[in-house]
Design an enzyme around this catalytic site. Structure first.
Site, PDB file in Angstrom:
ATOM      1  N   GLN A  13       0.262   6.690  -0.560  1.00 45.78           N
ATOM      2  CA  GLN A  13       1.675   6.994  -0.749  1.00 45.78           C
ATOM      3  C   GLN A  13       2.338   5.936  -1.622  1.00 45.78           C
ATOM      4  O   GLN A  13       2.097   4.739  -1.467  1.00 45.78           O
ATOM      5  CB  GLN A  13       2.370   7.065   0.605  1.00 45.78           C
ATOM      6  CG  GLN A  13       3.814   7.540   0.551  1.00 45.78           C
ATOM      7  CD  GLN A  13       4.394   7.741   1.941  1.00 45.78           C
ATOM      8  OE1 GLN A  13       3.669   7.769   2.930  1.00 45.78           O
ATOM      9  NE2 GLN A  13       5.706   7.879   2.029  1.00 45.78           N
ATOM     10  N   SER A  52      -4.886   3.683   2.463  1.00 44.75           N
ATOM     11  CA  SER A  52      -4.062   4.343   3.470  1.00 44.75           C
ATOM     12  C   SER A  52      -4.310   5.851   3.451  1.00 44.75           C
ATOM     13  O   SER A  52      -5.396   6.301   3.790  1.00 44.75           O
ATOM     14  CB  SER A  52      -2.587   3.991   3.243  1.00 44.75           C
ATOM     15  OG  SER A  52      -1.778   4.453   4.300  1.00 44.75           O
ATOM     16  N   LEU A  53      -3.337   6.644   3.049  1.00 49.37           N
ATOM     17  CA  LEU A  53      -3.517   8.082   2.934  1.00 49.37           C
ATOM     18  C   LEU A  53      -4.788   8.430   2.152  1.00 49.37           C
ATOM     19  O   LEU A  53      -5.506   9.384   2.471  1.00 49.37           O
ATOM     20  CB  LEU A  53      -2.305   8.699   2.230  1.00 49.37           C
ATOM     21  CG  LEU A  53      -2.549  10.068   1.587  1.00 49.37           C
ATOM     22  CD1 LEU A  53      -2.572  11.131   2.647  1.00 49.37           C
ATOM     23  CD2 LEU A  53      -1.562  10.355   0.496  1.00 49.37           C
ATOM     24  N   ARG A  62       0.097  14.147   9.847  1.00 54.18           N
ATOM     25  CA  ARG A  62       0.250  12.692   9.758  1.00 54.18           C
ATOM     26  C   ARG A  62       1.564  12.334   9.069  1.00 54.18           C
ATOM     27  O   ARG A  62       2.310  11.461   9.541  1.00 54.18           O
ATOM     28  CB  ARG A  62      -0.924  12.107   8.974  1.00 54.18           C
ATOM     29  CG  ARG A  62      -0.891  10.579   8.777  1.00 54.18           C
ATOM     30  CD  ARG A  62      -2.097  10.189   7.934  1.00 54.18           C
ATOM     31  NE  ARG A  62      -2.284   8.743   7.796  1.00 54.18           N
ATOM     32  CZ  ARG A  62      -1.833   8.021   6.787  1.00 54.18           C
ATOM     33  NH1 ARG A  62      -1.127   8.588   5.815  1.00 54.18           N
ATOM     34  NH2 ARG A  62      -2.072   6.722   6.734  1.00 54.18           N
ATOM     35  N   HIS A 118       1.915   1.181   9.130  1.00 60.12           N
ATOM     36  CA  HIS A 118       0.781   0.312   9.477  1.00 60.12           C
ATOM     37  C   HIS A 118       1.234  -0.869  10.346  1.00 60.12           C
ATOM     38  O   HIS A 118       0.881  -2.012  10.110  1.00 60.12           O
ATOM     39  CB  HIS A 118       0.061  -0.170   8.207  1.00 60.12           C
ATOM     40  CG  HIS A 118      -0.504   0.964   7.412  1.00 60.12           C
ATOM     41  ND1 HIS A 118      -1.547   1.730   7.872  1.00 60.12           N
ATOM     42  CD2 HIS A 118      -0.151   1.481   6.212  1.00 60.12           C
ATOM     43  CE1 HIS A 118      -1.820   2.677   6.976  1.00 60.12           C
ATOM     44  NE2 HIS A 118      -0.980   2.551   5.974  1.00 60.12           N
ATOM     45  N   GLN A 128      -5.743   3.337  12.137  1.00 53.66           N
ATOM     46  CA  GLN A 128      -5.234   3.016  10.798  1.00 53.66           C
ATOM     47  C   GLN A 128      -3.716   3.135  10.725  1.00 53.66           C
ATOM     48  O   GLN A 128      -3.048   2.396  10.010  1.00 53.66           O
ATOM     49  CB  GLN A 128      -5.889   3.943   9.755  1.00 53.66           C
ATOM     50  CG  GLN A 128      -5.592   3.574   8.315  1.00 53.66           C
ATOM     51  CD  GLN A 128      -5.155   4.776   7.502  1.00 53.66           C
ATOM     52  OE1 GLN A 128      -4.171   5.424   7.844  1.00 53.66           O
ATOM     53  NE2 GLN A 128      -5.885   5.070   6.452  1.00 53.66           N
TER      54      GLN A 128
END
Length: 311
Positions: A10, A89-90, A114, A199, A247
């Site tokens: 993102q 991440s994503l 998510r 996070h 995560q």
């Protein structure tokens, strides 16, 4: 040559991304995807507005879908071996989907949930993130620990590359950090334009939702190793649900993942997806590697030819 693939997270989204892919990959980006999402992926990506595209619940799924479609196009142009992959991440979901640990429809549903869950968690309390300019991971960890000892809730959210560390916390934590950053040893503290403290423990409500969504998937063994953001090691099929759940609330250890990938012999890194963020992280982290960027279909032939020629 040992080729590794990197997928963005993102923040790399922009209006107009994937324009050519919507016509070339209607199987992935067409009506079937819109039925899952309940909104038009094509319209949002190509027309915006930007304010809507950058919303967490939209940006994540849009980036995942466009990046994966670009990966599929890349694999048609390059049939050589893939030594491993990682996603920021994503982007970890894109990497696992590319490695066939889960199907595209399964991943699309989970990523959509998510994004929604993280957006909802961000709305519960004023929080944010900040990039630390001129700080290494050690300084960031020490500073966050000291702030917690004083009653704050600051956490290290991303260790992306040397000199690229991001922290997350309450609005008060971020304001305190901006005011005191220089005294703490940083050149500058740059607040990020994000919806919340991703996070970090602020995302615990989202982690529960993500875990439930992931529990509906039976994961296959990845066709090539995919490095986990939380462990900085390759995923094991039986651990994917737990690692993707953690995560959401844990530090993204991308720098460590890149170093571990290079230690296994990977010397050529290919960023696939909008922008070029992970390419920059790779260049900053690992010396002597070759780095390529595929941010649109037009980039594929030259990169694929280069990989085949050298191989």
């Amino acid at each position: 040559m040992s080729v590794a693939i990197l997928f963005p997270g993102q923040g790399s989204q922009f209006v107009g991304m994937g324009a050519e892919l919507f016509d070339q990959r209607p199987d992935l980006l067409g009506d079937a995807a819109d039925e899952v999402l309940g909104w038009s992926l094509r319209e949002l990506c190509l027309e915006g507005p930007e304010e809507s595209l950058t919303r967490t619940e939209h940006a994540q799924v849009a980036l995942f879908a466009v990046s994966y479609a670009l990966w599929v196009e890349f694999r048609q142009g390059y049939r050589g071996a893939i030594a491993g992959a990682a996603g920021h991440s994503l982007g970890e979901y894109t990497a696992l989907c590319a490695a066939e640990a889960m199907s595209f429809p399964e991943a699309l549903r989970v990523v959509a949930r998510r994004g929604e869950a993280m957006a909802q968690a961000a709305d519960l309390e004023a929080s944010g993130m900040a990039a630390l300019i001129g700080a290494d991971a050690g300084l960031a960890v020490e500073m966050a620990s000291n702030r917690q000892s004083d009653g704050g809730r600051l956490e290290v959210a991303n260790i992306n590359a040397p000199g690229q560390v991001v922290v997350a916390g309450s609005r008060d934590d971020i304001e305190w950090l901006v005011e005191n950053g220089r005294d703490l040893g940083m050149r500058r503290v740059l607040p990020l334009k994000v919806a919340g403290a991703f996070h970090s423990r602020f995302m615990e409500p989202a982690a529960e939702e993500v875990s439930q969504a992931l529990s509906q998937i039976t994961f296959a063994a990845p066709s090539f190793p995919v490095w986990s953001n939380t462990t900085a090691r390759p995923h094991q099929p039986e651990e994917i649900q737990d690692t993707l759940t953690s995560q959401v609330v844990s530090t993204v250890r991308f720098e460590e993942s890149l170093l571990d990938m290079a230690a296994t012999g990977m010397d050529t890194f290919v960023h696939i997806g909008p922008g070029d963020v992970t390419a920059g992280m790779a260049k900053r982290t690992v010396e002597g590697i070759e780095v390529h960027v595929i941010s649109e279909v037009a980039d594929i032939p030259a990169v694929a030819d280069s990989l085949v020629t050298v191989t």
